[in-house]
Scaffold this motif. Sequence first.
Motif, short mmCIF file in Angstrom:
data_model
loop_
_atom_site.label_atom_id
_atom_site.label_comp_id
_atom_site.label_asym_id
_atom_site.label_seq_id
_atom_site.Cartn_x
_atom_site.Cartn_y
_atom_site.Cartn_z
N PRO A 57 36.04 18.37 34.92
CA PRO A 57 36.11 19.62 34.15
C PRO A 57 36.07 20.83 35.09
CG PRO A 57 34.54 18.09 33.17
CD PRO A 57 34.94 17.50 34.48
N ALA A 58 36.90 21.81 34.78
CA ALA A 58 37.05 22.96 35.67
C ALA A 58 36.15 24.12 35.25
CB ALA A 58 38.50 23.42 35.69
N ILE A 59 35.61 24.80 36.24
CA ILE A 59 34.93 26.09 36.06
C ILE A 59 35.68 27.08 36.93
CG2 ILE A 59 32.83 27.40 36.51
CD1 ILE A 59 31.27 24.81 35.90
N ILE A 60 36.14 28.18 36.34
CA ILE A 60 36.94 29.13 37.11
C ILE A 60 36.15 30.38 37.44
CG2 ILE A 60 39.13 28.27 36.20
CD1 ILE A 60 39.32 30.76 34.46
N LEU A 61 36.42 30.90 38.65
CA LEU A 61 35.83 32.14 39.14
C LEU A 61 36.99 33.08 39.42
CD1 LEU A 61 33.56 30.45 41.86
CD2 LEU A 61 32.97 30.86 39.45
N THR A 62 37.11 34.16 38.66
CA THR A 62 38.28 35.03 38.79
C THR A 62 37.92 36.39 39.39
OG1 THR A 62 38.16 36.13 36.62
CG2 THR A 62 39.23 33.97 36.70
N GLY A 63 38.80 36.87 40.26
CA GLY A 63 38.71 38.23 40.77
C GLY A 63 40.13 38.73 40.95
N HIS A 64 40.45 39.86 40.38
CA HIS A 64 41.87 40.26 40.40
C HIS A 64 42.24 40.91 41.73
CE1 HIS A 64 41.59 44.69 39.49
NE2 HIS A 64 40.54 44.37 38.76
N LEU A 65 43.43 40.57 42.21
CA LEU A 65 43.91 41.05 43.50
C LEU A 65 44.74 42.31 43.39
CD1 LEU A 65 44.98 37.66 45.17
CD2 LEU A 65 42.86 38.95 45.51
N ASP A 66 45.15 42.68 42.18
CA ASP A 66 46.01 43.86 42.05
C ASP A 66 45.20 45.15 42.14
OD1 ASP A 66 44.95 43.01 39.48
OD2 ASP A 66 46.17 44.55 38.56
N GLU A 67 45.89 46.22 42.43
CA GLU A 67 45.33 47.56 42.47
C GLU A 67 46.23 48.49 41.66
OE1 GLU A 67 46.13 49.72 46.35
OE2 GLU A 67 46.82 47.69 46.91
N GLY A 225 33.70 30.02 32.73
CA GLY A 225 34.30 30.89 33.73
C GLY A 225 33.44 32.10 34.02
N VAL A 226 33.68 32.67 35.19
CA VAL A 226 33.00 33.90 35.61
C VAL A 226 34.06 34.87 36.11
CG1 VAL A 226 31.35 34.95 37.20
CG2 VAL A 226 30.89 32.68 36.25
N ALA A 227 34.07 36.07 35.57
CA ALA A 227 34.95 37.12 36.07
C ALA A 227 34.15 38.06 36.95
CB ALA A 227 35.57 37.89 34.91
N VAL A 228 34.67 38.35 38.13
CA VAL A 228 34.01 39.27 39.05
C VAL A 228 34.84 40.54 39.14
CG1 VAL A 228 33.18 39.61 41.40
CG2 VAL A 228 33.07 37.35 40.37
N ASP A 229 34.18 41.68 38.93
CA ASP A 229 34.86 42.97 38.97
C ASP A 229 33.88 44.03 39.46
OD1 ASP A 229 36.79 45.08 38.46
OD2 ASP A 229 37.67 43.80 36.93
N VAL A 230 34.29 45.27 39.42
CA VAL A 230 33.41 46.38 39.81
C VAL A 230 32.85 47.08 38.58
CG1 VAL A 230 34.49 46.79 42.05
CG2 VAL A 230 35.42 47.91 40.02
N THR A 231 31.72 47.73 38.75
CA THR A 231 31.15 48.57 37.71
C THR A 231 30.74 49.90 38.34
OG1 THR A 231 29.60 48.63 35.86
CG2 THR A 231 28.74 47.80 37.96
N HIS A 232 30.34 50.86 37.52
CA HIS A 232 30.03 52.19 38.04
C HIS A 232 28.63 52.25 38.61
CE1 HIS A 232 33.72 53.78 36.35
NE2 HIS A 232 33.44 53.15 35.23
N GLU A 233 28.53 52.67 39.86
CA GLU A 233 27.23 52.91 40.49
C GLU A 233 26.64 54.16 39.85
OE1 GLU A 233 24.27 54.45 43.23
OE2 GLU A 233 26.12 55.46 42.60
#
Length: 349
Positions: A57-67, A225-233
């Motif tokens: 079974p798969a667990i995915i970790l995503t982080g987007h490469l686009d800007e 799954g886990v999505a990794v992104d930025v948030t506001h400091e």
Amino acid sequence: MSEINQDFLFALLREAAPSGFERRAADVWLKEAATFARTSEDHYGNVYAELGPEGAPAIILTGHLDEIGLMVSHVNDQGFLHVLPLGGWDPQVLVGQRVRLLAPEGDLIGVIGKKAIHVMDEDDRSKASKLEDLWIDVDMTAEDARNRIPVGTVAVIEQPTVMVGNKIVSRALDNRVGGFIVLEALRALKDVDLKHRIVAVGTSQEEIGSYGSKTAAHRMRPIAGVAVDVTHETTQPGVKAEKYGVVPFGSGANLTVGAMVSPVIFRQMKEAAEREGIPYSVSASPRLTFTDADTMMLSREGVPGAVVSIPNRYMHSPNEMVDARDVKACIDIIVAWVRGLEEGSSFLR
């Protein structure tokens, strides 16, 4: 600088890779991934690296490469380029910037122009810039510009990546740093006896609708799954803790709690952080998370998911800023969570 793979992160950040045109960043990511993991890609621009038993079974970790970027829509009779936004821009940050145009015959540098204050009338001086009032100057005749820079050519801001103290300053940290984190987390798991197939995904087209995450989740059929992104400091002027939580630099990984997020994975992430002394903060997203998680979680019959975020100042600008300590904490919390999973783990709410 905190112990992160600076050479790899800076190599990712150097590449121009606006939404839908992620190839350059994807190639850097895939080359690094191939040194320790099984790799693949799909026709939509997502890139994959995986460890663990094939067929598990798969667990995915995503982080987007686009800007975010710009797209040429017209070349006028003076050779100036008019553009449309590729993602969410505040036009004020574009004025006077240099841009890199990904032209068919090779990259070109241009300058974003606007009337100088000396030739504005009084009303114009008090108005905010609109994208339609700006242009790109490439010092070409109209004929040359039309031949070398066809409509549809994309561009990104041309800014180097630098260190300011312990802070990384660069365009495209949203979210090249997330793509970096998921692959570094996978690297840290390469000698672990994994019970699941762990798949890091460098996703495409998040900035225009999280479309890559949707296709990636459909392809991988993950159980979580886990999505990794930025948030506001939140110590920067004008960013309210009442809305975004208490998320200063140095606070570690930011965990999202909300209706879309799996309460099971959220709880497991907190327990893993507390067990291993990893700093973290918590922010509320009552409805959508506005990350890759939203489309990932709605794939097929639904994917239990979580969001891990890096505190970021000056988001969607030429000089975004993150703290290397927080980047390391995001890697560590994902690794700790995966290591704590048991075979046959259930994520039912």
